[in-house]
Design a protein around this motif. Sequence first.
Motif, PDB file in Angstrom:
ATOM      1  N   THR A  54       0.954  -1.134   0.016  1.00 24.65           N
ATOM      2  CA  THR A  54      -0.155   0.107  -0.179  1.00 24.65           C
ATOM      3  C   THR A  54       0.744   1.200   0.025  1.00 24.65           C
ATOM      4  O   THR A  54       0.714   2.275  -0.713  1.00 24.65           O
ATOM      5  N   LEU A  55       1.972   1.191   0.829  1.00 21.32           N
ATOM      6  CA  LEU A  55       2.828   2.339   0.720  1.00 21.32           C
ATOM      7  C   LEU A  55       3.415   2.612  -0.511  1.00 21.32           C
ATOM      8  O   LEU A  55       3.924   3.976  -0.907  1.00 21.32           O
ATOM      9  N   GLY A  56       3.534   1.835  -1.560  1.00 22.23           N
ATOM     10  CA  GLY A  56       3.717   1.969  -2.923  1.00 22.23           C
ATOM     11  C   GLY A  56       2.991   3.052  -3.586  1.00 22.23           C
ATOM     12  O   GLY A  56       3.347   3.472  -4.794  1.00 22.23           O
ATOM     13  N   LEU A  57       2.021   3.235  -3.068  1.00 21.32           N
ATOM     14  CA  LEU A  57       0.848   4.345  -3.607  1.00 21.32           C
ATOM     15  C   LEU A  57       1.147   5.719  -3.219  1.00 21.32           C
ATOM     16  O   LEU A  57       0.895   6.892  -3.932  1.00 21.32           O
ATOM     17  N   LEU A  58       2.122   5.953  -2.192  1.00 18.62           N
ATOM     18  CA  LEU A  58       2.580   7.394  -1.735  1.00 18.62           C
ATOM     19  C   LEU A  58       3.080   8.052  -2.977  1.00 18.62           C
ATOM     20  O   LEU A  58       2.919   9.212  -2.752  1.00 18.62           O
ATOM     21  N   PRO A  59       3.912   7.662  -3.789  1.00 14.99           N
ATOM     22  CA  PRO A  59       4.395   8.739  -4.827  1.00 14.99           C
ATOM     23  C   PRO A  59       3.208   9.103  -5.509  1.00 14.99           C
ATOM     24  O   PRO A  59       3.070  10.247  -6.059  1.00 14.99           O
ATOM     25  N   ALA A  60       2.486   8.197  -5.909  1.00 14.82           N
ATOM     26  CA  ALA A  60       1.186   8.647  -6.725  1.00 14.82           C
ATOM     27  C   ALA A  60       0.193   9.599  -5.916  1.00 14.82           C
ATOM     28  O   ALA A  60      -0.308  10.562  -6.387  1.00 14.82           O
ATOM     29  N   ILE A  61      -0.060   9.432  -4.916  1.00 15.23           N
ATOM     30  CA  ILE A  61      -0.688  10.285  -3.769  1.00 15.23           C
ATOM     31  C   ILE A  61      -0.197  11.645  -3.919  1.00 15.23           C
ATOM     32  O   ILE A  61      -0.854  12.762  -4.054  1.00 15.23           O
ATOM     33  N   TYR A  62       1.241  11.865  -3.779  1.00 16.64           N
ATOM     34  CA  TYR A  62       1.897  12.941  -3.631  1.00 16.64           C
ATOM     35  C   TYR A  62       1.813  13.754  -5.152  1.00 16.64           C
ATOM     36  O   TYR A  62       1.749  14.797  -5.089  1.00 16.64           O
TER      37      TYR A  62
END
Length: 155
Positions: A54-62
């Motif tokens: 799930t933390l792999g989504l952080l770049p997209a969220i940013y």
Amino acid sequence: MTTIHPALLPRNISKLPFSLQRVVRIAMSQGSWIGSGASGTAIQQLGAMSPEQTLGLLPAIYVLLDPSSIPSLDTPAKVLCGLSSAMMTWSFLETSLRAPTFPRAASAELWPRLWAWMEFFSLYSEDVIDASQAALFFRSVLQVVINPVSTRLLD
């Protein structure tokens, strides 16, 4: 020179299941989840992901919460698409925040972006719809996110 928190770097997308990596990269390049193939199976896969994935989504969220992509209020179709994408991004952020390994230091870079979008929604809901219809508005935006056919109506 500004440095970005390591959790927000694009290389972290590789933590996602392979089938989601492509969708996330497309969404980032387009600046929106709409039209990236994120609806349907990609969203369903989110529930099966481990906290680390799930933390792999952080770049997209940013990237997708970039305040410069907030649409002008005078373009209703773009507003709906922008809010749909932002709401999906908020949902992914909420899921990421539940991960026990969420890097709290990264939130310092995420929150200003989130607040800019929340402020936009607040202004939009005050200017366009009255408070009693806010829940209906959220449902209609959610419907656009869930039902890819609805997004074709906005083109």
